[in-house]
Design an enzyme around this catalytic site. Structure first.
Site, PDB file in Angstrom:
ATOM      1  N   CYS B  84       0.845  -1.210   0.000  1.00 32.02           N
ATOM      2  CA  CYS B  84       0.000   0.000   0.000  1.00 32.02           C
ATOM      3  C   CYS B  84       0.875   1.254   0.000  1.00 32.02           C
ATOM      4  O   CYS B  84       1.526   1.537  -0.980  1.00 32.02           O
ATOM      5  CB  CYS B  84      -0.958  -0.039   1.190  1.00 32.02           C
ATOM      6  N   HIS B 194      -3.504  -5.604   1.223  1.00 31.79           N
ATOM      7  CA  HIS B 194      -2.748  -5.819   2.457  1.00 31.79           C
ATOM      8  C   HIS B 194      -2.655  -7.285   2.865  1.00 31.79           C
ATOM      9  O   HIS B 194      -3.514  -7.762   3.609  1.00 31.79           O
ATOM     10  CB  HIS B 194      -3.420  -5.039   3.599  1.00 31.79           C
ATOM     11  N   GLU B 196      -0.833  -8.549   5.066  1.00 33.18           N
ATOM     12  CA  GLU B 196      -0.645  -8.671   6.519  1.00 33.18           C
ATOM     13  C   GLU B 196      -1.975  -8.669   7.272  1.00 33.18           C
ATOM     14  O   GLU B 196      -2.018  -9.027   8.442  1.00 33.18           O
ATOM     15  CB  GLU B 196       0.285  -7.567   7.037  1.00 33.18           C
TER      16      GLU B 196
END
Lengths: 78, 224
Positions: B84, B194, B196
């Site tokens: 990002c 994302h 994560e």
């Protein structure tokens, strides 16, 4: 010296900000406005105006997607 | 395997990235003002709004002291993942091609997206199958990938387009539905969604873990 750098989205690149403003205008009663493009204006005080091209190309604008124009202003600093 | 996650003023996903990386190895945070990468095997440039995203997303962060070390690290073949805002920083730093522009839908958008794995053979996707779909959340206001036509053609023919949005889910208007690209050498990779945030069954998908696992495989292969 006082200088101004104008930064614009390159021609042909979609400008969602400009589109949003263009669409808002008729709601205020303004008709006949099209092709709104929104960029950025940076005004600064600089000792060596010869550096402006490099400053603009390295930081103020991203040359991949933006064009910039350097303007030298005559009026002395306030 | 030791990951280093950068922390800029305005980062907000660095702790999630550290927690995700901790599932496959050790992970430390690296402050933007430090030049020492602490001997990490891979660097993660996380999401958020580094330096307030003033001027353009990532434009100021790329000049931070830690980024000088990251640029050298990448030049020596070190693994670098940008997520990002991290992707935006890597593009601004010239480590990845192209630029990320404001979303075509004019909104900050947060949604789960389906990503096609275009290149499964990379250091970041080796744990994925060709054509596999990864379900990963995206949340950003400036994620529209842009490069000129010649660059886009080059990226496709070099196998540098690693991930694509499902065309129906390309809300930000990225050219050719590009969601993630790598550099020519293959050791630097950036994506807008994302991974994560997709590592725990509690929050739905664990597909993001494959990115971190792939990096571990690559780092261990490089050390062996």
């Amino acid at each position: 010296m006082r200088a101004r750098v104008l930064v614009r989205p390159k021609e042909g690149i979609l400008d969602p900000q400009g589109e949003a403003v263009e669409r808002a205008l008729p709601a205020l009663g303004f008709e006949g406005v099209s092709d709104v493009r929104i960029g950025r204006m940076v005004e600064l005080e600089i000792d060596d105006p010869a550096q402006l091209e490099e400053i603009s190309g390295k930081l103020l604008a991203n040359p991949l997607v933006e064009d910039f124009e350097v303007q030298l202003l005559d009026e002395p600093a306030q | 395997m030791k990951f280093g996650v950068l922390r800029f003023p305005g980062s907000c996903d660095e702790v999630d990235a550290q927690l995700a990386a901790s599932r496959v190895g050790d992970a430390v945070l690296l402050w933007h003002g430090d030049r020492d990468l602490q001997g990490v095997d891979a660097v993660i440039v996380p999401g958020g709004f580094s330096y307030g995203d003033y001027l353009r997303a990532g434009a100021i962060a790329r000049f931070s002291p830690v980024m000088e070390s990251v640029i050298d690290f990448a030049g020596d073949g070190g693994l670098v993942l940008g997520i990002c805002n991290g992707f935006q920083v890597l593009c601004e730093a010239g480590l990845l091609p192209g630029a990320l522009l404001p979303n075509a839908n004019r909104r900050f958008t947060f949604r789960q997206v389906s990503l096609e794995v275009v290149e499964p053979g990379t250091a970041f996707t080796s744990e994925c199958e060709a054509g596999e779909r990864l379900s990963i959340p995206a949340k950003h206001g400036s994620g529209r990938f842009h490069a000129d036509e010649a660059t886009l053609d080059g990226l496709e023919s070099n196998g540098q387009v690693v991930l694509r949005y499902d065309p129906a889910e390309n809300f930000n208007g990225s050219l050719r539905d590009i969601a993630g690209v790598r550099n020519e050498a293959g050791n630097v990779f950036g994506l807008m969604p994302h991974p994560e945030h997709a590592v725990d069954p509690l929050t739905g998908s664990t597909d993001g873990l494959k990115i971190f696992e792939s990096m571990r495989t690559a780092a261990e292969g490089a050390r062996a």
